[in-house]
Write an enzyme that holds these catalytic residues in place. Sequence first.
Site, PDB file in Angstrom:
ATOM      1  N   HIS A   1       0.817  -1.215   0.000  1.00 33.29           N
ATOM      2  CA  HIS A   1       0.000   0.000   0.000  1.00 33.29           C
ATOM      3  C   HIS A   1       0.855   1.271   0.000  1.00 33.29           C
ATOM      4  O   HIS A   1       0.489   2.263  -0.614  1.00 33.29           O
ATOM      5  CB  HIS A   1      -0.954   0.004   1.198  1.00 33.29           C
ATOM      6  CG  HIS A   1      -0.269  -0.171   2.511  1.00 33.29           C
ATOM      7  ND1 HIS A   1       0.233  -1.395   2.924  1.00 33.29           N
ATOM      8  CD2 HIS A   1       0.015   0.707   3.501  1.00 33.29           C
ATOM      9  CE1 HIS A   1       0.790  -1.256   4.119  1.00 33.29           C
ATOM     10  NE2 HIS A   1       0.681   0.009   4.480  1.00 33.29           N
TER      11      HIS A   1
ATOM     12  N   HIS B   1      27.797  -6.126 -11.745  1.00 39.51           N
ATOM     13  CA  HIS B   1      28.528  -7.009 -10.840  1.00 39.51           C
ATOM     14  C   HIS B   1      27.721  -8.214 -10.376  1.00 39.51           C
ATOM     15  O   HIS B   1      28.291  -9.266 -10.088  1.00 39.51           O
ATOM     16  CB  HIS B   1      29.004  -6.235  -9.609  1.00 39.51           C
ATOM     17  CG  HIS B   1      29.931  -5.126  -9.941  1.00 39.51           C
ATOM     18  ND1 HIS B   1      30.349  -4.222  -8.999  1.00 39.51           N
ATOM     19  CD2 HIS B   1      30.534  -4.756 -11.101  1.00 39.51           C
ATOM     20  CE1 HIS B   1      31.162  -3.336  -9.560  1.00 39.51           C
ATOM     21  NE2 HIS B   1      31.282  -3.642 -10.834  1.00 39.51           N
TER      22      HIS B   1
END
Length: 145
Positions: A12, A101
């Site tokens: 929410h 990475h």
Amino acid sequence: MKNNTIAIASDHRGYKLKQNLIKWLEKNDYDIIDFGTSSEKRVDYPDYTKNLCEWMKSNPKGRGIVICGNGIGQSIFSNRFKHIRAALLYSKKVARDARIHNDTNVAVLGAESFRFSKQKKMLEIFFKTEKSPDPKYKRCIKKIS
């Protein structure tokens, strides 16, 4: 971009950001799969994020965005799934490095952390950056998988 489908889920507190991101992503030719929530009525984010993570298991090239108030809970929960590598984005450099990475496949956003313009910039980088072919990063990814 090879895969233009983005799965997205929020609680929410992330609902407004999710709705704004969906409009922006659709304008930029992404196909969106919205796993909810569908209002600002209080909900538990794992109920929605779980469906996104399960979808990604059968769509290994898929990418996702999960959103809550600060992103920490979403990061913890998402990374419980073996096939998910989720990163909480808090800078453009982190968005880039998470992809290069770690071949991160889920961007985690804190809806209350940054303005919409910064959230968009981080996602632009996240979705346009490819993983590194460097064997060092491949070894590390294999180890965390």
